[in-house]
Scaffold this motif. Structure first.
Motif, PDB file in Angstrom:
ATOM      1  N   TYR A   1       0.285   5.516   1.132  1.00 31.19           N
ATOM      2  CA  TYR A   1      -0.331   6.381   1.768  1.00 31.19           C
ATOM      3  C   TYR A   1       0.153   7.683   1.723  1.00 31.19           C
TER       4      TYR A   1
ATOM      5  N   PHE B   1       0.768  -1.238   0.017  1.00 29.80           N
ATOM      6  CA  PHE B   1       0.037  -0.169   0.033  1.00 29.80           C
ATOM      7  C   PHE B   1       0.660   1.363   0.013  1.00 29.80           C
TER       8      PHE B   1
ATOM      9  N   MET C   1      -4.472  10.176   7.209  1.00 25.94           N
ATOM     10  CA  MET C   1      -3.823   9.023   6.260  1.00 25.94           C
ATOM     11  C   MET C   1      -4.556   8.902   5.022  1.00 25.94           C
TER      12      MET C   1
ATOM     13  N   LEU D   1      -0.763  -3.910   9.383  1.00 26.42           N
ATOM     14  CA  LEU D   1      -0.049  -3.021   8.257  1.00 26.42           C
ATOM     15  C   LEU D   1       1.332  -2.759   8.741  1.00 26.42           C
ATOM     16  N   ILE D   2       2.293  -2.800   8.251  1.00 23.29           N
ATOM     17  CA  ILE D   2       3.619  -2.357   8.760  1.00 23.29           C
ATOM     18  C   ILE D   2       4.144  -1.216   7.790  1.00 23.29           C
ATOM     19  N   PHE D   3       4.499  -0.247   8.203  1.00 18.48           N
ATOM     20  CA  PHE D   3       4.993   1.085   7.683  1.00 18.48           C
ATOM     21  C   PHE D   3       6.479   1.094   7.403  1.00 18.48           C
ATOM     22  N   GLY D   4       6.868   1.949   6.404  1.00 18.41           N
ATOM     23  CA  GLY D   4       7.983   2.342   6.241  1.00 18.41           C
ATOM     24  C   GLY D   4       8.339   3.622   6.620  1.00 18.41           C
ATOM     25  N   SER D   5       9.503   4.083   6.838  1.00 12.98           N
ATOM     26  CA  SER D   5       9.923   5.549   7.261  1.00 12.98           C
ATOM     27  C   SER D   5       9.534   6.686   6.793  1.00 12.98           C
TER      28      SER D   5
ATOM     29  N   GLN E   1       0.329  11.389   3.812  1.00 10.12           N
ATOM     30  CA  GLN E   1      -0.062  12.066   5.001  1.00 10.12           C
ATOM     31  C   GLN E   1       0.365  13.676   4.811  1.00 10.12           C
TER      32      GLN E   1
ATOM     33  N   PHE F   1       4.025   7.174   2.821  1.00 10.54           N
ATOM     34  CA  PHE F   1       4.407   6.077   3.363  1.00 10.54           C
ATOM     35  C   PHE F   1       4.106   4.728   2.631  1.00 10.54           C
TER      36      PHE F   1
END
Lengths: 116, 115
Positions: free
Chosen positions: A37, A35, A45, A104-108, A39, A91
């Motif tokens: 997103y 995914f 989000m 759901l795991i997000f990048g930096s 922001q 993200f």
């Protein structure tokens, strides 16, 4: 171990030009989802685009497209014809299964600034 | 897609106190997720809340500090307990709508400042 990697802390793009935001991921699952997103400074989000691991074609949503290279484990976001309103944090995220639940795991993140 | 109402939108709290954040969804969902976003950082998953069972916490987060309730399929609360300035963050709830092309929907977030 970092599962989602976004190597560009910040990016500039000229208005009306295209920009690519990088994302690489790490998973041993065969079935997963990716995914992107947005922001804005307001903090909400906003879901932009989704790519499933079994999808053969790259996902597209309006000015957003996802350059999915499964063998390289990359899922780069391409924004065409950038607009001033595209200035925001972006993200990349991966849906992964752990035990009986998905999360759901997000990048930096990458901060994009569109110049007029 | 689902719509989430998250309250409060922001708050300034004294250290040592607690704040309860509420998320109301306009449709029934199985899983709800709570995230923390520290200033200038990405989103970190705190816990997953499944109706009718105890929440599942991620590494580094404990129930005594972040108790979660999930009384039904449309509502959840997250409490930030015994707050310190390090808890100053944006807290977001999220739901999995099951249809991936809709993405995961997020609440508008709660901006918490602890003084």
């Amino acid at each position: 171990a970092q599962k989602i990697t976004q190597t560009q802390p910040g990016m500039f793009v000229q208005e009306k030009e295209a920009v690519t935001l990088d994302c690489t991921y790490d998973t041993s699952d065969q079935s997963y989802g990716l995914f992107w997103y947005k922001q804005p400074s307001s903090g909400e989000m906003i879901f932009l685009i989704y790519q499933g691991s079994y999808d053969e074609q790259n996902a597209t949503e309006g000015r957003y497209s996802l350059n999915f290279q499964k063998a390289r484990k990359s899922a780069n976001l391409v924004i065409s014809a950038s607009q001033l309103g595209d200035s925001a944090m972006y993200f990349c995220a991966m849906r992964e299964k752990e035990d009986s639940s998905y999360k759901l795991i997000f990048g930096s993140g990458t901060r994009l600034l569109v110049r007029p | 897609s689902a719509v989430i109402s998250q309250k409060p939108s922001r708050d300034i709290c004294q250290r040592g106190t607690s704040l309860t954040i509420q998320c109301q969804v306009d449709s029934q969902v199985t899983m709800m997720f709570w995230y923390r976003q520290q200033p200038g950082q990405s989103l970190t998953l705190i816990a997953t809340a499944n109706q009718g069972s105890e929440a599942t916490y991620e590494s580094g987060f404990v129930i005594d500090k972040f108790p979660i309730s999930r009384p039904n399929l449309t509502f959840s609360t997250l409490t930030v307990s015994n707050m310190s300035p390090e808890d100053s963050s944006i807290y977001l709830c999220s739901v999995d709508q099951g249809a991936f092309n809709y993405g995961y929907t997020f609440g508008s977030g709660t901006r918490l400042t602890v003084v």
